[in-house]
Design an enzyme around this catalytic site. Structure first.
Site, PDB file in Angstrom:
ATOM      1  N   HIS A 154      -3.477   6.148   3.886  1.00 47.99           N
ATOM      2  CA  HIS A 154      -4.218   4.982   3.391  1.00 47.99           C
ATOM      3  C   HIS A 154      -3.683   3.686   3.978  1.00 47.99           C
ATOM      4  O   HIS A 154      -4.423   2.870   4.535  1.00 47.99           O
ATOM      5  CB  HIS A 154      -4.154   4.965   1.867  1.00 47.99           C
ATOM      6  CG  HIS A 154      -5.083   3.992   1.207  1.00 47.99           C
ATOM      7  ND1 HIS A 154      -4.731   2.692   0.950  1.00 47.99           N
ATOM      8  CD2 HIS A 154      -6.336   4.139   0.747  1.00 47.99           C
ATOM      9  CE1 HIS A 154      -5.734   2.070   0.347  1.00 47.99           C
ATOM     10  NE2 HIS A 154      -6.732   2.926   0.211  1.00 47.99           N
TER      11      HIS A 154
ATOM     12  N   SER B 213     -11.394  -0.286  -0.283  1.00 48.83           N
ATOM     13  CA  SER B 213     -10.103  -0.394   0.399  1.00 48.83           C
ATOM     14  C   SER B 213     -10.287  -0.712   1.869  1.00 48.83           C
ATOM     15  O   SER B 213      -9.429  -1.345   2.494  1.00 48.83           O
ATOM     16  CB  SER B 213      -9.329   0.926   0.289  1.00 48.83           C
ATOM     17  OG  SER B 213      -8.683   1.039  -0.930  1.00 48.83           O
TER      18      SER B 213
ATOM     19  N   ASP C 238       0.856  -1.185   0.000  1.00 50.83           N
ATOM     20  CA  ASP C 238       0.000   0.000   0.000  1.00 50.83           C
ATOM     21  C   ASP C 238       0.892   1.234   0.000  1.00 50.83           C
ATOM     22  O   ASP C 238       2.048   1.163  -0.419  1.00 50.83           O
ATOM     23  CB  ASP C 238      -0.893  -0.045   1.262  1.00 50.83           C
ATOM     24  CG  ASP C 238      -2.243   0.634   1.054  1.00 50.83           C
ATOM     25  OD1 ASP C 238      -2.253   1.872   0.926  1.00 50.83           O
ATOM     26  OD2 ASP C 238      -3.268  -0.069   1.007  1.00 50.83           O
TER      27      ASP C 238
END
Length: 594
Positions: free
Chosen positions: A242, A438, A181
């Site tokens: 994220h 996600s 990621d």
């Protein structure tokens, strides 16, 4: 948050976009003549600069040289350390990356070759405040709605049953989950106890100093960059939010403070592959593939893939599928993929994508249809996850597909960890809501990690068990393979797996050997001293005839030797016992010859 504007991208057959699959990154091909940006982000397209190559184990330096010479390429950079079987080969000036990859695939000693594909990053949400972990346990409490607008009362039991699963296991530190990621803030108190520590960090070579993982964008051992920002719609956004959020949903500590992950007892290996390189270029699929290889070779059994490759050709997707399949078969790796967050049409409207329909359109020759990958993967070790809200409804942004999307999981208003820099270094406030597939994928990643903490299951069996243990949800019927959402508790319930094989073909009238293997479906331990019954029927008939039960040995194995005169189908059956549910094997067909 405002919807991103439509993205126009080049329609070349190799153009593929890698998307961190949070809510605010949907895109759609609009025109073949230009490549723009959504919300000020760089448009994604094939870089054309290099090709990721995976060689056969037996390939010699001379074989590699021959392969490079076939495309007039110079020596590449080794992607995974000295003696590695992978390499990043530069594309000669004026050549097409797709053509170079195709030629390399045809060379002896080359297993796979994929052109480098650019990254289109995700924009983080803009809400900080208090919240509750409805995705782990939903008692019909109210949480903020999509994009943190208003308040929405939930539906009881629309969750992944994490507290119930913890009665069986909270995970083991020997189970390693790779978060490929953006970076992960490994100093966050809720994440730090779960962060992987390399037992043998490299002292030289490609990954020197890889104590906690690797940053494939900057080619260093710093897996979190607190000062890496990017522009989104005129606003500076922190790149590594994220990955930090995803890691928290998987394995944040169950310490009564902040948040708790689905599998708080497992280990997280942070591998940064989404961001900006030192030279200003965006990271691409080379970095993703290198991270996958690193994870496999360093013992990660589960990968969270909250990103999307928009594969515009069946050739690219088939090559990627072959790589995913090899990782599953050779390294036992389960890959959990976000389904993706739809597209924005020319009028600025967000539209879900039926991945099945997109695949059909592409097969029919449509050139402007982007098929998300690995969401559309057919590899048996890949499981694709859609997002639902706290009422069990398919999220308005979530892609779906009756054949291509396996299961749903919580993905709207998910409360998890955020980098401390966003709260001025006060980690008591370092939490945030986020929406997207996600956020759904890490819930399933956590379940996969719990299953692997209980036993050494084959990767494909982990996927099958998660799908089989789903919790039915009406909104997902006909929109996913399972018609339900993930349930870690159901996935960990006792069950039996009965595997069957047989010799085929045999000469008519000769003896065929049929073998059954009975195992615990969670731990994969053999079930010894159990009675399994062989049944058979001639091919083309419907009525089964069952014989005398056979007792399994210490390996859980039972055998039947029987003469076969005509083509015959066999099936083994287990009636069940205390702590060992009933099971039936698949059907084995034995053909006959003269």
């Amino acid at each position: 948050m405002p919807l991103p504007r439509p993205v126009a991208r080049a329609a070349a057959s190799t153009a593929v976009a890698l998307v961190a699959a949070g809510l605010t990154v949907p895109a759609v091909t609009v025109a073949a003549s230009s490549a723009g940006a959504a919300d000020g982000r760089s448009a994604a397209s094939a870089t054309g600069g290099s090709v990721f190559v995976w060689y056969d184990d037996a390939a010699t330096p001379a074989d590699r040289a021959v392969a490079r010479a076939s495309v007039s390429a110079a020596a590449g950079t080794t992607a995974s350390g000295a003696g590695s079987t992978t390499e990043v080969v530069p594309v000669p000036a004026g050549a097409s990356a797709s053509a170079v990859a195709a030629e390399l695939r045809s060379q002896p000693g080359v297993r796979f070759a994929v052109p480098d594909l650019r990254v289109k990053r995700d924009a983080p949400p803009d809400y900080l405040g208090s919240g509750r972990l409805w995705g782990l346990r939903n008692d019909a409490q109210s949480v903020p709605g999509l994009e943190q607008q208003g308040s929405v009362k939930g539906t009881f039991n629309v969750d992944v049953d994490a507290p119930e699963a913890w009665q069986t296991t909270t995970g083991t530190r020997s189970t390693v989950v790779a978060v490929i990621d953006t970076g992960v803030d490994i100093t966050h108190p809720d994440i730090a106890p779960s962060i992987w520590v390399n037992p043998k960090p490299a002292t030289s070579g490609a990954y020197r100093g890889d104590v906690n993982g690797w940053d494939f964008c900057h080619d260093d051992a710093t897996v979190y960059d607190a000062d890496e920002y990017y522009e989104s719609g005129g606003v500076r956004e922190l790149n590594d939010l994220h990955g930090t959020h995803v890691a928290g949903t998987i394995a944040a500590s169950n310490d009564g403070v902040g948040v708790t992950g689905v599998a708080p007892g497992v280990t997280v290996m942070p591998l940064k592959a989404i961001g900006t390189k030192v030279n200003g270029d965006v990271c691409g699929s080379n970095e993703i593939l290198e991270a996958l290889m690193y994870a496999a070779r360093h013992g990660a059994k589960v990968v969270n893939a909250s990103w999307e490759i928009e594969a515009t050709t069946t050739r690219d997707r088939a090559e990627l599928d072959s790589i995913m399949t090899a990782l599953g078969r050779e390294y036992g790796m389960v890959i959990v993929a976000a389904a993706g967050n739809g597209v924005v049409d020319e009028d600025g409207n967000l539209m879900r994508v039926d991945i099945d329909a997109a695949l059909r359109a592409q097969a029919a020759g449509a050139r402007d249809v982007a098929v998300p990958y690995p969401a559309a993967s057919t590899a048996s070790n890949v499981i694709t996850v859609a997002a639902v809200d706290n009422r069990g409804r398919l999220a308005s942004f979530s892609n779906y597909g009756r054949r291509s999307v396996d299961i749903g999981a919580p993905g709207v208003s998910i409360w998890s960890t955020a980098p401390g820099v966003l709260s001025g270094g006060n980690y008591d406030q370092a939490y945030i809501y986020e929406d997207g597939t996600s956020m759904a994928a890490p819930h399933v990643t956590g379940e996969a990690a719990l299953l692997l903490s209980k036993g050494k299951l084959p990767a494909a069996s982990v996927v099958q068990r998660i799908v089989a243990g789903r919790k039915p949800v009406a909104a997902l019927a006909g929109r996913t393979v399972s018609g339900g959402i993930a349930s870690a508790y159901r996935g960990l319930r006792p069950w039996s797996a009965l595997l069957a094989s047989g010799t085929s073909p045999v000469r008519a009238g000769r003896t065929a050997v049929l073998t059954a293997r009975l195992v615990d479906g969670v731990t994969w331990a053999p079930r010894a001293a159990r009675r399994v019954t062989p049944c058979q029927r001639p091919v083309g008939t419907s009525r089964w005839s069952c014989g005398k039960p056979v007792v399994t040995d210490e390996r859980g194995v039972a055998q039947l030797r029987t003469a076969v005169r005509v083509p015959t189908e066999f099936q083994w059956r287990f009636a069940g016992a205390s702590g060992a549910p009933a099971a039936r094997s698949g059907v084995v067909r034995v053909r006959t010859t003269r």
